[in-house]
Scaffold this motif. Structure first.
Motif, mmCIF file in Angstrom:
data_model
loop_
_atom_site.group_PDB
_atom_site.id
_atom_site.type_symbol
_atom_site.label_atom_id
_atom_site.label_comp_id
_atom_site.label_asym_id
_atom_site.label_seq_id
_atom_site.Cartn_x
_atom_site.Cartn_y
_atom_site.Cartn_z
ATOM 1 N N VAL A 128 0.391 -22.305 -20.487
ATOM 2 C CA VAL A 128 0.541 -21.694 -22.134
ATOM 3 C C VAL A 128 1.236 -23.429 -22.474
ATOM 4 C CG1 VAL A 128 1.100 -19.885 -23.297
ATOM 5 C CG2 VAL A 128 -0.329 -19.783 -21.779
ATOM 6 N N PRO A 129 0.875 -23.509 -23.616
ATOM 7 C CA PRO A 129 2.350 -24.104 -24.148
ATOM 8 C C PRO A 129 3.265 -23.690 -24.133
ATOM 9 C CG PRO A 129 0.057 -24.636 -25.602
ATOM 10 C CD PRO A 129 -0.271 -23.217 -24.782
ATOM 11 N N ALA A 130 4.386 -24.401 -24.105
ATOM 12 C CA ALA A 130 5.562 -24.112 -24.552
ATOM 13 C C ALA A 130 6.491 -22.738 -25.383
ATOM 14 C CB ALA A 130 6.827 -25.041 -23.781
ATOM 15 N N ASP A 131 5.520 -23.649 -26.606
ATOM 16 C CA ASP A 131 6.086 -23.212 -27.597
ATOM 17 C C ASP A 131 5.212 -21.979 -28.392
ATOM 18 O OD1 ASP A 131 3.668 -24.501 -28.200
ATOM 19 O OD2 ASP A 131 4.047 -24.926 -30.760
ATOM 20 N N GLN A 132 4.249 -21.812 -27.304
ATOM 21 C CA GLN A 132 3.365 -20.228 -27.721
ATOM 22 C C GLN A 132 3.672 -19.047 -26.490
ATOM 23 O OE1 GLN A 132 -0.992 -21.063 -28.343
ATOM 24 N NE2 GLN A 132 -0.139 -23.071 -29.015
ATOM 25 N N LEU A 133 4.917 -19.656 -25.331
ATOM 26 C CA LEU A 133 5.013 -18.790 -24.256
ATOM 27 C C LEU A 133 5.627 -17.566 -24.844
ATOM 28 C CD1 LEU A 133 5.295 -19.728 -21.178
ATOM 29 C CD2 LEU A 133 7.244 -19.999 -21.277
ATOM 30 N N LEU A 134 6.316 -16.998 -25.242
ATOM 31 C CA LEU A 134 7.057 -16.307 -25.272
ATOM 32 C C LEU A 134 6.086 -14.977 -25.790
ATOM 33 C CD1 LEU A 134 10.768 -17.244 -26.942
ATOM 34 C CD2 LEU A 134 10.107 -16.170 -24.950
ATOM 35 N N HIS A 135 5.238 -15.270 -27.073
ATOM 36 C CA HIS A 135 4.368 -15.289 -27.945
ATOM 37 C C HIS A 135 2.859 -14.427 -26.877
ATOM 38 C CE1 HIS A 135 1.229 -12.989 -30.815
ATOM 39 N NE2 HIS A 135 0.763 -14.130 -29.938
ATOM 40 N N GLU A 136 2.603 -15.090 -25.959
ATOM 41 C CA GLU A 136 1.926 -14.788 -25.049
ATOM 42 C C GLU A 136 2.364 -14.153 -23.418
ATOM 43 O OE1 GLU A 136 -1.707 -17.063 -24.209
ATOM 44 O OE2 GLU A 136 -1.684 -18.209 -25.864
ATOM 45 N N LEU A 137 3.718 -13.989 -23.269
ATOM 46 C CA LEU A 137 4.465 -13.420 -22.540
ATOM 47 C C LEU A 137 4.283 -11.823 -22.353
ATOM 48 C CD1 LEU A 137 7.154 -15.105 -21.262
ATOM 49 C CD2 LEU A 137 4.996 -14.364 -19.516
ATOM 50 N N ALA A 138 3.936 -11.073 -23.973
ATOM 51 C CA ALA A 138 4.653 -9.632 -23.674
ATOM 52 C C ALA A 138 2.989 -9.102 -23.701
ATOM 53 C CB ALA A 138 4.524 -9.190 -25.172
ATOM 54 N N GLY A 139 1.395 -9.399 -23.292
ATOM 55 C CA GLY A 139 0.548 -8.417 -22.911
ATOM 56 C C GLY A 139 1.081 -8.821 -20.719
ATOM 57 N N PRO A 140 0.950 -9.803 -20.060
ATOM 58 C CA PRO A 140 1.642 -9.855 -18.849
ATOM 59 C C PRO A 140 2.212 -9.052 -19.085
ATOM 60 C CG PRO A 140 0.458 -11.792 -19.665
ATOM 61 C CD PRO A 140 1.419 -11.088 -21.465
ATOM 62 N N PHE A 141 3.752 -9.315 -19.417
ATOM 63 C CA PHE A 141 5.283 -8.459 -19.247
ATOM 64 C C PHE A 141 5.012 -7.302 -18.665
ATOM 65 C CE2 PHE A 141 9.383 -10.524 -20.054
ATOM 66 C CZ PHE A 141 8.569 -11.438 -19.029
ATOM 67 N N ALA A 142 3.950 -6.880 -20.052
ATOM 68 C CA ALA A 142 3.494 -5.162 -19.997
ATOM 69 C C ALA A 142 3.192 -4.930 -18.583
ATOM 70 C CB ALA A 142 3.569 -5.335 -21.459
ATOM 71 N N ALA A 143 2.027 -5.221 -18.366
ATOM 72 C CA ALA A 143 1.321 -4.904 -17.443
ATOM 73 C C ALA A 143 1.597 -5.264 -15.884
ATOM 74 C CB ALA A 143 -0.046 -5.922 -17.163
ATOM 75 N N VAL A 144 2.965 -5.985 -15.795
ATOM 76 C CA VAL A 144 3.614 -6.375 -14.085
ATOM 77 C C VAL A 144 4.717 -5.136 -14.763
ATOM 78 C CG1 VAL A 144 4.824 -7.748 -13.454
ATOM 79 C CG2 VAL A 144 3.702 -8.625 -14.239
ATOM 80 N N HIS A 145 5.292 -5.167 -15.940
ATOM 81 C CA HIS A 145 6.679 -4.196 -15.578
ATOM 82 C C HIS A 145 6.337 -2.588 -15.696
ATOM 83 C CE1 HIS A 145 9.208 -7.820 -17.394
ATOM 84 N NE2 HIS A 145 8.836 -8.068 -16.126
ATOM 85 N N ARG A 146 4.824 -2.261 -15.710
ATOM 86 C CA ARG A 146 4.192 -1.055 -15.895
ATOM 87 C C ARG A 146 3.819 -0.218 -14.239
ATOM 88 N NH1 ARG A 146 1.340 -1.384 -20.475
ATOM 89 N NH2 ARG A 146 -0.438 -2.595 -18.752
ATOM 90 N N ILE A 147 4.350 -1.733 -13.563
ATOM 91 C CA ILE A 147 4.616 -1.129 -12.483
ATOM 92 C C ILE A 147 5.586 -0.595 -11.241
ATOM 93 C CG2 ILE A 147 3.815 -2.216 -9.523
ATOM 94 C CD1 ILE A 147 1.570 -4.059 -10.957
ATOM 95 N N THR A 148 5.782 0.232 -10.901
ATOM 96 C CA THR A 148 7.081 0.783 -10.000
ATOM 97 C C THR A 148 7.744 0.543 -8.726
ATOM 98 O OG1 THR A 148 6.429 2.977 -9.360
ATOM 99 C CG2 THR A 148 7.155 2.987 -12.090
ATOM 100 N N GLY A 149 8.598 0.656 -8.531
ATOM 101 C CA GLY A 149 8.547 -0.255 -7.359
ATOM 102 C C GLY A 149 9.751 1.316 -6.207
ATOM 103 N N PRO A 150 9.752 1.241 -4.671
ATOM 104 C CA PRO A 150 10.436 2.181 -4.653
ATOM 105 C C PRO A 150 12.143 1.888 -3.678
ATOM 106 C CG PRO A 150 9.142 1.062 -1.766
ATOM 107 C CD PRO A 150 8.802 0.050 -3.873
#
Length: 258
Positions: A85-107
């Protein structure tokens, strides 16, 4: 398809780009990427992260096999044909993957495998500062100030999965499907804001809080935590980076704290 056993098959094409690992693209009915690691702990951690992400349908390659105890340690992952993903679009396109990853909890807090695991995120961060000041004792006085801030900041968070090595090139956009995150060797359980702080360090932003737009209206406590994590990641570069440019930049960013 021949069994994946960590050995480099005939006809594999080397696509190594970094210095720590060797990587090959293996063609076949099911193409895959084979990774050989110089550090078996990183192999174990990436294998654990990819297995967890595969279980949850996360935005990452699928783990096809792993041998963290092999010589060398290895993983095999589904091949991803995609452009960064181009650097100038990185922050915009991270939102979806971030939400999916950060929903996963750990012990626990800290790495998933191959390293010490901590009861709380607070203990993990103190452990990281211990590592940095052991490697670079001259950083100890500045680290003491961050330790005091750690002890006065609300860090009562449920550990979530972190990529923890976010930088341009690690978010890719396949022709079909959603964006994927690559290279999970440093994955950990902790505060998602630490992922953003790591990215701010890698982007070398004049105003690191710009990346907080991904977090959507962060609270004052979140901003305080983010700024503290940003400093801790700068300590990591200043103490441990093998690249003299990155090490110098980390120390420069810490500035008057040193």
């Amino acid at each position: 398809m021949a069994a994946i056993d960590g050995r480099v098959p005939d006809g594999a094409r080397e696509i190594t780009t970094g210095q720590a690992n060797r990587v090959w693209y293996v063609d076949g009915p099911v193409p895959y990427v084979l990774k050989h690691y110089s550090d078996p702990n990183r192999a174990a951690n990436e294998a654990a992260a990819l297995a967890l992400l595969t279980l949850h349908g996360g935005p990452a390659p699928e783990l096809l096999g792993a041998g963290p105890g092999g010589s060398p340690a290895w993983t095999a992952q589904t091949a991803v044909h995609a452009e960064p993903v181009p650097a100038d679009q990185l922050l915009h396109e991270l939102a979806g993957p971030f939400a999916a990853v950060h929903r996963i909890t750990g012990p626990h807090a800290g790495r998933l495998a191959g390293a010490r695991q901590y009861r709380t995120w607070h203990h993990y961060l103190h452990g990281r500062l211990d590592t940095y000041t052991t490697a670079a004792p001259d950083l100890a006085p500045a680290a003491a100030a961050v330790r005091r801030q750690l002890d006065t900041t609300d860090l009562d968070i449920e550990p979530r999965l972190l990529h923890h090595d976010l930088q341009p090139g690690h978010l890719v956009r396949p022709a079909a499907g959603g964006s994927l995150l690559l290279d999970w060797e440093l994955a950990a359980f902790g505060d998602p804001l630490s992922d953003l702080a790591r990215l701010a360090v890698r982007l070398d932003l004049t105003d690191p809080t710009r990346v907080l737009q991904v977090a959507h209206q962060p609270t004052p406590n979140a901003v305080r935590r983010f700024q503290m994590y940003w400093r801790i990641h700068q300590f990591a570069d200043a103490a441990l980076s093998t690249d003299p440019v990155v090490r110098h930049r980390g120390r420069a960013r810490l500035g008057g704290e040193l």
